[in-house]
Write an enzyme that holds these catalytic residues in place. Structure first.
Site, PDB file in Angstrom:
ATOM      1  N   LYS A 125      -4.932   5.580   6.044  1.00 20.10           N
ATOM      2  CA  LYS A 125      -3.418   5.884   7.038  1.00 20.10           C
ATOM      3  C   LYS A 125      -4.211   6.170   8.362  1.00 20.10           C
ATOM      4  O   LYS A 125      -3.250   6.043   9.150  1.00 20.10           O
ATOM      5  CB  LYS A 125      -2.875   7.141   6.049  1.00 20.10           C
ATOM      6  CG  LYS A 125      -2.265   6.846   4.900  1.00 20.10           C
ATOM      7  CD  LYS A 125      -0.920   7.649   4.773  1.00 20.10           C
ATOM      8  CE  LYS A 125      -0.271   7.107   3.557  1.00 20.10           C
ATOM      9  NZ  LYS A 125       0.800   8.028   2.719  1.00 20.10           N
ATOM     10  N   LYS A 207      -2.787  -3.035  -2.732  1.00 21.26           N
ATOM     11  CA  LYS A 207      -1.929  -2.433  -3.510  1.00 21.26           C
ATOM     12  C   LYS A 207      -0.584  -2.694  -3.069  1.00 21.26           C
ATOM     13  O   LYS A 207      -0.298  -2.764  -1.815  1.00 21.26           O
ATOM     14  CB  LYS A 207      -2.105  -1.030  -3.952  1.00 21.26           C
ATOM     15  CG  LYS A 207      -1.734  -0.338  -2.819  1.00 21.26           C
ATOM     16  CD  LYS A 207      -1.594   1.123  -3.494  1.00 21.26           C
ATOM     17  CE  LYS A 207      -1.062   2.170  -2.205  1.00 21.26           C
ATOM     18  NZ  LYS A 207      -0.690   3.499  -2.293  1.00 21.26           N
ATOM     19  N   LYS A 210       5.107   0.971  -0.439  1.00 21.20           N
ATOM     20  CA  LYS A 210       6.393   1.192  -0.072  1.00 21.20           C
ATOM     21  C   LYS A 210       6.494   1.172   1.364  1.00 21.20           C
ATOM     22  O   LYS A 210       7.461   0.982   2.298  1.00 21.20           O
ATOM     23  CB  LYS A 210       7.180   2.506  -0.518  1.00 21.20           C
ATOM     24  CG  LYS A 210       6.490   3.724  -0.504  1.00 21.20           C
ATOM     25  CD  LYS A 210       7.317   4.820  -0.846  1.00 21.20           C
ATOM     26  CE  LYS A 210       6.647   5.774  -1.967  1.00 21.20           C
ATOM     27  NZ  LYS A 210       5.654   6.463  -1.447  1.00 21.20           N
TER      28      LYS A 210
HETATM   29  P1  TYM Z   1       3.123   7.909  -3.629  1.00 21.66           P
HETATM   30  O1  TYM Z   1       4.546   8.330  -3.030  1.00 21.66           O
HETATM   31  O2  TYM Z   1       2.666   6.900  -2.838  1.00 21.66           O
HETATM   32  O3  TYM Z   1       3.374   7.323  -4.992  1.00 21.66           O
HETATM   33  C1  TYM Z   1       4.061   7.654  -5.959  1.00 21.66           C
HETATM   34  C2  TYM Z   1       3.412   7.272  -7.294  1.00 21.66           C
HETATM   35  O4  TYM Z   1       3.331   5.928  -7.484  1.00 21.66           O
HETATM   36  C3  TYM Z   1       1.828   5.314  -7.714  1.00 21.66           C
HETATM   37  N1  TYM Z   1       1.746   4.352  -7.145  1.00 21.66           N
HETATM   38  C4  TYM Z   1       1.482   3.077  -7.647  1.00 21.66           C
HETATM   39  N2  TYM Z   1       1.045   2.809  -9.121  1.00 21.66           N
HETATM   40  C5  TYM Z   1       0.745   1.533  -9.381  1.00 21.66           C
HETATM   41  N3  TYM Z   1       0.672   0.462  -8.581  1.00 21.66           N
HETATM   42  C6  TYM Z   1       0.946   0.674  -7.207  1.00 21.66           C
HETATM   43  N4  TYM Z   1       1.070  -0.374  -6.416  1.00 21.66           N
HETATM   44  C7  TYM Z   1       1.295   2.170  -6.765  1.00 21.66           C
HETATM   45  N5  TYM Z   1       1.787   2.662  -5.595  1.00 21.66           N
HETATM   46  C8  TYM Z   1       2.189   3.645  -5.868  1.00 21.66           C
HETATM   47  C9  TYM Z   1       1.207   6.471  -7.008  1.00 21.66           C
HETATM   48  O5  TYM Z   1      -0.293   6.659  -7.506  1.00 21.66           O
HETATM   49  C10 TYM Z   1       1.791   7.584  -7.447  1.00 21.66           C
HETATM   50  O6  TYM Z   1       1.639   8.239  -8.605  1.00 21.66           O
HETATM   51  N6  TYM Z   1       0.003  11.973  -2.966  1.00 21.66           N
HETATM   52  C11 TYM Z   1       1.229  11.299  -3.708  1.00 21.66           C
HETATM   53  C12 TYM Z   1       2.420  12.057  -4.059  1.00 21.66           C
HETATM   54  C13 TYM Z   1       2.217  13.573  -4.413  1.00 21.66           C
HETATM   55  C14 TYM Z   1       1.794  13.935  -5.924  1.00 21.66           C
HETATM   56  C15 TYM Z   1       1.573  15.262  -5.819  1.00 21.66           C
HETATM   57  C16 TYM Z   1       1.382  13.100  -6.842  1.00 21.66           C
HETATM   58  C17 TYM Z   1       2.267  14.623  -3.573  1.00 21.66           C
HETATM   59  N7  TYM Z   1       1.891  15.903  -4.647  1.00 21.66           N
HETATM   60  C18 TYM Z   1       1.116  16.251  -6.819  1.00 21.66           C
HETATM   61  C19 TYM Z   1       0.846  13.931  -8.148  1.00 21.66           C
HETATM   62  C20 TYM Z   1       0.890  15.302  -7.848  1.00 21.66           C
HETATM   63  C21 TYM Z   1       1.459   9.979  -3.210  1.00 21.66           C
HETATM   64  O7  TYM Z   1       1.464   9.547  -2.028  1.00 21.66           O
HETATM   65  O8  TYM Z   1       2.507   9.358  -4.092  1.00 21.66           O
END
Ligand code: TYM
Length: 342
Positions: A125, A207, A210
Site C-alpha cells: 500500500k 489478487k 476492490k
Molecule cells: P479487506 O477489506 O481487504 O477484505 C475483506 C476480506 O476479504 C478477503 N479477501 C479475499 N479473499 C480471497 N480472495 C481475494 N482476492 C480477496 N480479497 C480480499 C480478505 O482476506 C478479508 O478476509 N484488514 C482486513 C479487514 C480487517 C479485519 C479485522 C479482518 C480489519 N480488522 C479483524 C479480520 C479481523 C482487510 O483489509 O480486509
C-alpha cells in the site's frame, strides 16, 4: 458441590468466539465473497460471532466522505444479504465502538517497529499510495489486533492475504499476556481451502482487489448478470485450449477455482465436465454459475438498502452489543497496565 466451588464442572461448555471484518473501501468483489462473507454464516450456530465494518481502517487510504458513508451501509447490508441474521450475530461498525481506537493505541505500544516494517500489506500500500504513507497505514496491524483481541476471538475467518495480520495479532497477544498475566485469547486465522485467494481476471498473478482501477479485473458482488458474463468472457487466459489445472495457467486455474466455489465441485470434476470443450464455452459457464450464485444476494441487498433507517437501527443495536463485550476486555487491560480507575 456447587458449580462455583468446583469451577466449571457441570456447566455447559462456553461457546468459542469468531470475529472478522471487511473494510468499506470500495465495491466488494468476488474475492471478498469467497474469501470471507459467504463463509460467515456457517459459524452462527456453534460460535459467538462478531462481524465488523472496519471503517477506521479504511481511512488509512484517502476516502471520499460520501462514498465512505455509502460503502459502510453497503458492507453492513451485504453481511445480512449474504445470510447473517443480525439477531444471531453481532454486526457493527468499528467507529461506533470507541474501544477499538482506544485499545489500538495501547497495542501500538506493544508492537515493534521492526515487525510492522515487515508487513506485506504495508509495503504494497505504501508503494501504491506513495503520496500518503501515513502513520495509520503503518500501525494498521495493531488496530486490527485490537479488533480481534477485544472480543477474545478464538477464530478469525479471512482470506489468505490477511494471514500475516492475524499472526502479528497472535504475537501481540502473547507478548501482552507474558508481560502481565493471561489477558487475551490467542486467535487463530481460519482460511478456506478453496477461494482463499481469488485472482484478478485481467492479471491473474495478482489478487482480485476492490481497489483495482481496472473494473474488468474484478467481479463485484453487486454487478449485473450481463456485466458478470461479459467480464468472464474477457478474462485473460493462455494459448492452450484444455480446461485443466496447470503450472503457468494462472488465468484458467483461477476460473476453475471460481467455478468450484460456485458449484461445490472439485477441480477434477470441473476438468471432467469440460473435457473436450474449449475456453470460450468454459468462460461462459463460469459467468453463468457466478451470476446465479450472486443474484439472490443482490436481490436481498436491494431490499435492505431501500430502508436505511432500519439498517441504522440495527447498527445501533450491534454497536451496543459489541461495546458491552469490548468494554469488559478494555477495563481488564487498563487495570493490568496500571491505569488509575475512577
Ligand atoms: P479487506 O477489506 O481487504 O477484505 C475483506 C476480506 O476479504 C478477503 N479477501 C479475499 N479473499 C480471497 N480472495 C481475494 N482476492 C480477496 N480479497 C480480499 C480478505 O482476506 C478479508 O478476509 N484488514 C482486513 C479487514 C480487517 C479485519 C479485522 C479482518 C480489519 N480488522 C479483524 C479480520 C479481523 C482487510 O483489509 O480486509
Amino acid at each position: 458441590m456447587t458449580d462455583i466451588q468446583n469451577g466449571n464442572a457441570g456447566a455447559p461448555e462456553k461457546k468459542k468466539t469468531v470475529l472478522s471484518a471487511v473494510q468499506p473501501s470500495g465495491n466488494l468483489t468476488l474475492g471478498n465473497y469467497f474469501g470471507s462473507l459467504s463463509r460467515f454464516g456457517e459459524f452462527t450456530e456453534m460460535f459467538d460471532c462478531y462481524y465488523c465494518v472496519a471503517d477506521l481502517h479504511s481511512i488509512t487510504v484517502r476516502q471520499v466522505p460520501a462514498e465512505l458513508r455509502r460503502h459502510t451501509y453497503e458492507v453492513y447490508a451485504l453481511y445480512i444479504a449474504c445470510g447473517l441474521d443480525p439477531k444471531e450475530n453481532v454486526l457493527f461498525v468499528q467507529s461506533h465502538v470507541h474501544e477499538h481506537a482506544e485499545l489500538g493505541w495501547i497495542l501500538d505500544c506493544y508492537t515493534m517497529f521492526g515487525e510492522l516494517s515487515r508487513m506485506t500489506q504495508f509495503k504494497d500500500k505504501s508503494a501504491k499510495h506513495a503520496d500518503n504513507v501515513n502513520a495509520g497505514l503503518f500501525t494498521y496491524p495493531a488496530l486490527m489486533a485490537a479488533d480481534i483481541l477485544l472480543y477474545q476471538a478464538d477464530y478469525v475467518p479471512v482470506g489468505a492475504d490477511q494471514k500475516q495480520h492475524v499472526e502479528i495479532a497472535r504475537d501481540i497477544a502473547t507478548r501482552f499476556n507474558g508481560a502481565y498475566t493471561p489477558t487475551f485469547t490467542v486467535p487463530e486465522a481460519y482460511i478456506p481451502k478453496e477461494g482463499a485467494k481469488i485472482m484478478s481476471l485481467q492479471e491473474p498473478t495478482k489478487k482480485m482487489s476492490k481497489s483495482d482501477k481496472n473494473e474488468n479485473a474484478s467481479i463485484y458482488i453487486l454487478d449485473s448478470r450481463d456485466d458478470i458474463i461479459r467480464k468472464f468472457k474477457r478474462a485473460v487466459t493462455d494459448s492452450d485450449t484444455c480446461v485443466r489445472v496447470g503450472e503457468g495457467k494462472d488465468g484458467i486455474n483461477n476460473l476453475i477455482t471460481i467455478y468450484s466455489c460456485c458449484t461445490g465441485k472439485s477441480a477434477e470434476e470441473v476438468e471432467c465436465e469440460f473435457d473436450g470443450r474449449g475456453y470460450g464455452e468454459f468462460k461462459l459457464a463460469v459467468g453463468e454459475v457466478c451470476a446465479d450464485k450472486l443474484s439472490p444476494v443482490k436481490d436481498k441487498f436491494d431490499e435492505l438498502m431501500a430502508d436505511k433507517a432500519s439498517l441504522g437501527a440495527l447498527m445501533k443495536e450491534g454497536a451496543e452489543h459489541a461495546s458491552y463485550r469490548a468494554s469488559r476486555t478494555l477495563s481488564k487491560v487498563k487495570r493490568k497496565i496500571g491505569f488509575v480507575e475512577i
